[in-house]
Design a protein around this motif. Structure first.
Motif, PDB file in Angstrom:
ATOM      1  N   ALA A  22       0.781  -1.099  -0.087  1.00 18.74           N
ATOM      2  CA  ALA A  22       0.347   0.127  -0.115  1.00 18.74           C
ATOM      3  C   ALA A  22       0.621   1.145   0.131  1.00 18.74           C
ATOM      4  N   LEU A  23       1.707   1.277   0.868  1.00 19.45           N
ATOM      5  CA  LEU A  23       2.805   2.546   0.995  1.00 19.45           C
ATOM      6  C   LEU A  23       3.566   2.687  -0.209  1.00 19.45           C
ATOM      7  N   VAL A  24       4.026   1.513  -1.267  1.00 26.34           N
ATOM      8  CA  VAL A  24       4.726   1.815  -2.424  1.00 26.34           C
ATOM      9  C   VAL A  24       3.746   2.834  -3.524  1.00 26.34           C
ATOM     10  N   THR A  25       2.305   1.901  -3.758  1.00 27.58           N
ATOM     11  CA  THR A  25       1.270   1.811  -4.947  1.00 27.58           C
ATOM     12  C   THR A  25       1.144   3.194  -4.294  1.00 27.58           C
ATOM     13  N   SER A  26       1.651   4.049  -3.323  1.00 27.66           N
ATOM     14  CA  SER A  26       0.554   5.907  -3.521  1.00 27.66           C
ATOM     15  C   SER A  26       1.888   6.392  -4.039  1.00 27.66           C
ATOM     16  N   LEU A  27       3.528   5.963  -4.367  1.00 28.24           N
ATOM     17  CA  LEU A  27       3.579   6.697  -5.475  1.00 28.24           C
ATOM     18  C   LEU A  27       3.427   6.414  -6.439  1.00 28.24           C
ATOM     19  N   PHE A  28       2.448   5.494  -6.983  1.00 29.41           N
ATOM     20  CA  PHE A  28       2.213   5.868  -8.600  1.00 29.41           C
ATOM     21  C   PHE A  28       1.375   6.662  -8.687  1.00 29.41           C
ATOM     22  N   PHE A  29       0.656   7.547  -7.614  1.00 29.35           N
ATOM     23  CA  PHE A  29      -0.693   8.680  -8.525  1.00 29.35           C
ATOM     24  C   PHE A  29      -0.054   9.904  -8.264  1.00 29.35           C
ATOM     25  N   THR A  30       1.432   9.499  -8.125  1.00 28.39           N
ATOM     26  CA  THR A  30       2.246  11.150  -7.876  1.00 28.39           C
ATOM     27  C   THR A  30       2.804  11.817  -9.442  1.00 28.39           C
ATOM     28  N   GLY A 121      11.888  15.154 -14.130  1.00 27.08           N
ATOM     29  CA  GLY A 121      11.685  13.777 -14.577  1.00 27.08           C
ATOM     30  C   GLY A 121      12.552  12.803 -14.155  1.00 27.08           C
ATOM     31  N   CYS A 122      13.933  13.434 -13.827  1.00 25.75           N
ATOM     32  CA  CYS A 122      14.642  13.320 -12.482  1.00 25.75           C
ATOM     33  C   CYS A 122      14.287  12.164 -10.947  1.00 25.75           C
ATOM     34  N   GLY A 123      13.336  13.312 -10.437  1.00 25.60           N
ATOM     35  CA  GLY A 123      13.060  12.425  -9.049  1.00 25.60           C
ATOM     36  C   GLY A 123      11.534  11.217  -9.688  1.00 25.60           C
ATOM     37  N   LEU A 124      11.052  11.631 -11.028  1.00 26.68           N
ATOM     38  CA  LEU A 124       9.993  10.394 -10.968  1.00 26.68           C
ATOM     39  C   LEU A 124      10.764   9.277 -11.612  1.00 26.68           C
ATOM     40  N   SER A 125      11.661   9.492 -11.774  1.00 31.73           N
ATOM     41  CA  SER A 125      12.799   8.043 -12.867  1.00 31.73           C
ATOM     42  C   SER A 125      13.159   7.334 -11.204  1.00 31.73           C
ATOM     43  N   THR A 126      13.307   8.582 -10.609  1.00 30.00           N
ATOM     44  CA  THR A 126      14.645   7.583  -9.005  1.00 30.00           C
ATOM     45  C   THR A 126      12.875   7.091  -8.644  1.00 30.00           C
ATOM     46  N   LEU A 127      11.794   7.278  -8.819  1.00 33.80           N
ATOM     47  CA  LEU A 127      10.687   6.719  -8.404  1.00 33.80           C
ATOM     48  C   LEU A 127      10.145   5.766  -9.336  1.00 33.80           C
ATOM     49  N   GLU A 128      10.271   5.606 -10.180  1.00 31.23           N
ATOM     50  CA  GLU A 128       9.859   4.371 -11.191  1.00 31.23           C
ATOM     51  C   GLU A 128      10.853   2.972 -10.447  1.00 31.23           C
ATOM     52  N   VAL A 129      11.904   3.612 -10.687  1.00 32.48           N
ATOM     53  CA  VAL A 129      12.967   2.638 -10.886  1.00 32.48           C
ATOM     54  C   VAL A 129      12.761   1.682  -9.390  1.00 32.48           C
ATOM     55  N   ASN A 149       0.161  -4.132 -12.553  1.00 34.08           N
ATOM     56  CA  ASN A 149      -0.895  -3.605 -12.903  1.00 34.08           C
ATOM     57  C   ASN A 149      -1.424  -3.124 -11.739  1.00 34.08           C
ATOM     58  N   PHE A 150      -2.096  -4.282 -10.987  1.00 31.97           N
ATOM     59  CA  PHE A 150      -2.856  -3.190  -9.745  1.00 31.97           C
ATOM     60  C   PHE A 150      -1.777  -1.877  -8.880  1.00 31.97           C
ATOM     61  N   SER A 151      -1.037  -1.949  -9.702  1.00 28.39           N
ATOM     62  CA  SER A 151      -0.208  -0.397  -8.497  1.00 28.39           C
ATOM     63  C   SER A 151      -0.196   0.298  -9.278  1.00 28.39           C
ATOM     64  N   GLN A 152       0.329   0.247 -10.881  1.00 25.48           N
ATOM     65  CA  GLN A 152      -0.208   1.379 -11.535  1.00 25.48           C
ATOM     66  C   GLN A 152      -1.674   1.781 -11.977  1.00 25.48           C
ATOM     67  N   GLY A 153      -2.762   0.791 -12.161  1.00 28.44           N
ATOM     68  CA  GLY A 153      -4.264   1.290 -12.233  1.00 28.44           C
ATOM     69  C   GLY A 153      -4.630   2.778 -10.835  1.00 28.44           C
ATOM     70  N   PHE A 154      -3.331   2.753 -10.079  1.00 32.79           N
ATOM     71  CA  PHE A 154      -3.846   3.754  -9.633  1.00 32.79           C
ATOM     72  C   PHE A 154      -3.015   5.058 -10.233  1.00 32.79           C
ATOM     73  N   ASN A 197       6.939  12.391   1.283  1.00 36.94           N
ATOM     74  CA  ASN A 197       8.331  12.326   1.292  1.00 36.94           C
ATOM     75  C   ASN A 197       8.911  12.228   3.529  1.00 36.94           C
ATOM     76  N   ILE A 198       7.533  13.323   3.773  1.00 31.98           N
ATOM     77  CA  ILE A 198       7.559  13.165   5.602  1.00 31.98           C
ATOM     78  C   ILE A 198       6.819  11.810   6.148  1.00 31.98           C
ATOM     79  N   LEU A 199       5.659  10.580   5.499  1.00 28.99           N
ATOM     80  CA  LEU A 199       5.416   9.553   5.889  1.00 28.99           C
ATOM     81  C   LEU A 199       6.323   8.224   5.094  1.00 28.99           C
ATOM     82  N   PHE A 200       7.429   8.542   4.268  1.00 30.82           N
ATOM     83  CA  PHE A 200       7.922   7.102   4.282  1.00 30.82           C
ATOM     84  C   PHE A 200       8.924   7.596   5.104  1.00 30.82           C
ATOM     85  N   PHE A 201       9.359   8.739   5.696  1.00 31.42           N
ATOM     86  CA  PHE A 201      10.563   8.915   6.328  1.00 31.42           C
ATOM     87  C   PHE A 201       9.989   8.056   7.650  1.00 31.42           C
TER      88      PHE A 201
END
Length: 464
Positions: A22-30, A121-129, A149-154, A197-201
């Motif tokens: 759930a936590l990592v899936t939240s990144l896909f929304f960003t 784009g640099c930030g999002l490429s890091t998140l995608e990796v 596919n489920f995570s990227q659905g978000f 970022n705060i939540l992940f910390f």
């Protein structure tokens, strides 16, 4: 710096698995939201700055060019320090780039927007990796494509929210020729990045290491990830396929608003933006439908079928008139849905110690989005937007060839199958059957067959 110690996704408890997922899936929304806004800004900046379709593709060049330049470094960085610190770096760059949209809008600097988009784009490429790789290995390889596919659905949910916001505030009234709302929207985007970022910390994210993954596949006799990285041909050709596919997907979306307006059926920019948002809804629905199908159908086989459909409908979009072309555009968005996650999971499957490096290479393929839009924009300026849709056709064909190649390779090694197979359990059963009564399996491999079967069935319920 030594890599952090960790486990494999199959060793996590249900509670740990669900929390991490759930936590990592939240990144896909960003990045879904940022990508959805990018396509609409392309058309909006043509009006505000009076630039051509070709010039407007500098945004795509900056955004996806950042993936091509930065993603390999992101993979190397995460290999040394782990997923969590990589996510922090990605979210920080994402927020910084979004903040700089404010002065760019204030001083009406198109170059400033392009530079800010590169940082995002640099930030999002890091998140995608980080996120794509983490979700892929967070469980058995059998359901990796379904999980991603489920995570990227978000991400798809956020992608259609972007054009919907733009249709209400970017293209109506005085906002149609100004940048006032753009700066406020991206200030909110920066705030979202800071909150995440705060939540992940403060959250404990289980670390999944390459050594643990390599040990897991070695136990059952899978040798695909052995040898130097240059010999991981599934991953290398996956990079080529991802480059071609993402280039096609991005340029399809980049000119969707122009295409709908130019059809001559009474669609203005605001209405076209709303229709584009519905295209993204279709794309998102296709993702969740794909989750169900991928639980049962082999991912490579399904990717080959979807690739063929993408090629067919892209050709029809470029040739049919009026509403027929619009309908084919919606069908094209539906069949695009599973392609990116399937290429990623197939390309990084069973890489073992090369997992994070391979993830960086596949995400680097997103850089294809930088090269296709200028080619289509140049053709659109010389002919028409509709005929320019012949450009992305080449990307879908390349992706389809990759998928067919995987199907043939799998059939050659393990026999042809329509169904999605659990390679870990199958290989372990074969290894067990080949042992003589006097031989013994390693302690951690004993009983793995039954536990894997239970995990796979549990995972089917959790994912679907």
């Amino acid at each position: 710096m030594a890599p952090p110690t960790g486990t494999t996704g199959t060793q996590l408890s249900r509670r740990q698995w669900a929390f991490a997922f759930a936590l990592v899936t939240s990144l896909f929304f960003t990045w879904g939201f940022a990508y959805g806004l990018l396509d609409v800004l392309n058309a909006h900046f043509q009006t505000v700055f009076g630039i051509s379709k070709l010039q407007s593709t500098l945004l795509q060049l900056a955004y996806f060019g950042a993936y091509f330049v930065w993603a390999p470094f992101a993979g190397i960085f995460m290999r040394r320090v782990g997923y969590k610190k990589g996510i922090h770096i990605g979210l920080s760059l994402y927020s910084i780039g979004a903040v700089f949209f404010w002065p760019s809008a204030k001083y009406e600097s198109y170059g400033g927007f392009v530079g800010s988009t590169f940082v995002i784009g640099c930030g999002l490429s890091t998140l995608e990796v980080a996120a794509n790789s983490y979700i892929s290995v967070l469980g058995t390889p059998q359901y990796a494509a379904a999980r991603l596919n489920f995570s990227q659905g978000f991400q798809g949910v956020a992608s259609f929210a972007g054009p919907l916001i733009a249709s209400r505030w970017f293209f109506t009234g005085a906002n149609a020729t100004s940048l006032g709302t753009v700066q406020w929207v991206y200030l909110a985007v920066a705030g979202l990045g800071v909150v995440l970022n705060i939540l992940f910390f403060f959250c404990n994210l289980p670390e999944i290491t390459e050594d643990a993954l390599a040990e897991e596949i070695d136990e059952v006799g899978i040798t695909d990830g052995q040898g130097p990285f240059r010999q991981q041909y599934r991953c290398i050709f996956g990079f080529v396929a991802q480059t071609a596919y993402v280039g096609a997907q991005v340029t399809i979306a980049s000119f969707a608003v122009n295409f709908l307006v130019d059809q001559g059926i009474g669609i203005d920019q605001s209405k076209a933006s709303e229709l584009f948002s519905l295209c993204q809804v279709t794309f998102t629905v296709g993702r969740f439908v794909g989750v169900l199908i991928l639980n049962f159908i082999d991912p490579a086989l399904l990717l080959a079928f979807y690739g063929f459909c993408c090629s067919l409908f892209c050709l029809l979009v470029s040739q049919l008139p009026g509403y027929n072309a619009v309908a084919c555009l919606f069908c094209l968005f539906f069949f695009e849905s599973i392609c990116y996650p399937c290429i990623f999971t197939l390309g990084t499957k069973n890489l073992g110690v090369h997992t994070k490096r391979g993830s960086g290479l596949i995400v680097m393929g997103v850089g294809g989005g930088a090269w296709y839009p200028p080619a289509q924009g140049g053709l659109a300026d010389k002919t028409s937007t509709q005929h320019s849709y012949l450009v992305p056709l080449s990307g879908y064909i390349a992706m389809t060839i990759y998928a067919i190649g995987l199907v043939v390779d799998q059939a050659r090694k393990n026999g042809f199958s329509f169904r999605n197979r659990d390679e870990l359990t199958a290989n372990l059963n074969n290894a067990t059957n080949n042992f003589s009564p006097t031989e013994s399996l390693p302690d951690d491999a004993k009983g793995r067959s039954s536990s894997e079967k239970k995990l796979s069935s549990d995972e089917l319920v959790r994912v679907a």
